[in-house]
Design a protein around this motif. Structure first.
Motif, PDB file in Angstrom:
ATOM      1  N   GLN A 267      33.477  43.709  52.211  1.00 14.11           N
ATOM      2  CA  GLN A 267      33.486  42.283  51.890  1.00 14.11           C
ATOM      3  C   GLN A 267      34.880  41.756  51.571  1.00 14.11           C
ATOM      4  OE1 GLN A 267      30.222  42.130  48.871  1.00 14.11           O
ATOM      5  NE2 GLN A 267      29.211  40.801  50.374  1.00 14.11           N
ATOM      6  N   THR A 268      35.786  42.665  51.285  1.00 11.62           N
ATOM      7  CA  THR A 268      37.168  42.251  50.993  1.00 11.62           C
ATOM      8  C   THR A 268      38.063  42.378  52.226  1.00 11.62           C
ATOM      9  OG1 THR A 268      37.731  44.491  50.260  1.00 11.62           O
ATOM     10  CG2 THR A 268      36.905  42.958  48.590  1.00 11.62           C
ATOM     11  N   THR A 269      37.460  42.652  53.373  1.00 13.57           N
ATOM     12  CA  THR A 269      38.224  42.815  54.616  1.00 13.57           C
ATOM     13  C   THR A 269      37.832  41.732  55.607  1.00 13.57           C
ATOM     14  OG1 THR A 269      36.603  44.215  55.741  1.00 13.57           O
ATOM     15  CG2 THR A 269      38.120  45.310  54.207  1.00 13.57           C
TER      16      THR A 269
END
Length: 297
Positions: A267-269
């Motif tokens: 989700q942070t990519t």
């Protein structure tokens, strides 16, 4: 029973034999009234089976021969896969039985005696096209197993694909072909064959295991890091389904928890858009497994 090749008139004959034996044993069983027996016999039951049997036409000679040939194939297949037949038994029976000849080829393949197996295959290949067709799809399955024993995965795919197109409903062909596709570095095609099986029967553990292997292969061989991440997560998900249907609830929860952690990391990519629906699926699967653990169906 008729559709499976049995003579429907054998049912009333069977009932008549049972009825006769029952009458002979009446002296010993006088204390047992018919209503307490699990399968009480009666004249009505006998006449009903006779009436229903008469509704079916008698099998033609060609149909009887076809059923006998199928029985021969399946009988020897069971004998060899169940480890009940020796080389001597198979070699002797193969002189007069195509089913035994096919089973002998399978046996040679399992024993890594590929030269002997190929000799038997050559004998079968020399048969008429009608005779060979009567052995399908078991002939192609046996041939594919011989090739897979030698690691000839692409040839295995070639043999099975034509049969799978002819018999798309057969689970065994899908599983054998999916294994060959995975091992020949075509895991995406393997997944396409396997997913309908899990949709039709969610408890199909072999299909879940095969899906796990296909995704593990995809994660290792793809040149796309994004696709490798998704494949790794799906491999864990599919492993959890196998563990769930094996009653290993804690292991299933562990696999899904690992999949969830990997998905949350995405989700942070730049894969955040792909991660959100995947995370929703995993959360639903975790909930379902916890429910199954509580109720232990």
């Amino acid at each position: 029973m008729t559709q499976a090749g049995y003579d429907p008139r054998a049912m009333p004959r069977f009932f008549a034999t049972m009825n006769q034996q029952s009458q002979l044993n009446q002296v010993e069983n006088q204390f047992l009234p018919s209503f307490v027996r699990s399968h009480p016999l009666s004249n009505e039951r006998l006449s009903e089976s006779q009436s229903r049997a008469q509704q079916y036409p008698a099998l033609s000679l060609s149909q009887q021969q076809r059923h006998q040939a199928l029985f021969d194939l399946l009988y020897w297949r069971v004998q060899v896969t169940g480890k009940h037949a020796s080389e001597v038994t198979l070699t002797t029976a193969a002189k007069n039985s195509l089913g035994a000849k096919l089973a002998l080829m399978h046996w040679y393949g399992e024993q890594q005696r590929f030269t002997d197996a190929n000799k038997v295959l050559a004998e079968i290949s020399a048969l008429s096209s009608t005779q060979r067709q009567s052995l399908e799809p078991l002939l192609s399955i046996t041939h594919s197993q011989l090739l897979s024993e030698q690691g000839k995965w692409q040839q295995t795919v070639d043999v099975l694909e034509s049969q799978q197109r002819l018999y798309p409903e057969r689970r065994d062909l899908r599983l054998y072909l999916a294994e060959a596709l995975t091992n020949s570095n075509q895991p995406i095609k393997a997944q396409a064959l396997l997913k309908p099986l899990t949709e039709q029967q969610p408890s199909d553990r072999y299909a879940w295991q095969s899906l796990q292997l296909a995704n593990e292969k995809l994660a290792k061989t793809t040149t796309s890091p994004q696709l490798a991440n998704i494949a790794t997560i799906n491999a864990l998900r599919y492993r959890s389904y196998d563990q769930l249907w094996n009653g290993r609830y804690e292991s299933a929860l562990t696999s899904l928890t690992q999949a969830k952690q990997l998905t949350e990391n995405l989700q942070t990519t730049d894969q955040a858009n792909s991660a959100r629906p995947l995370l929703a699926n995993i959360n639903a699967e975790l909930k379902a497994i916890k429910t199954a653990k509580d109720f232990k169906p």
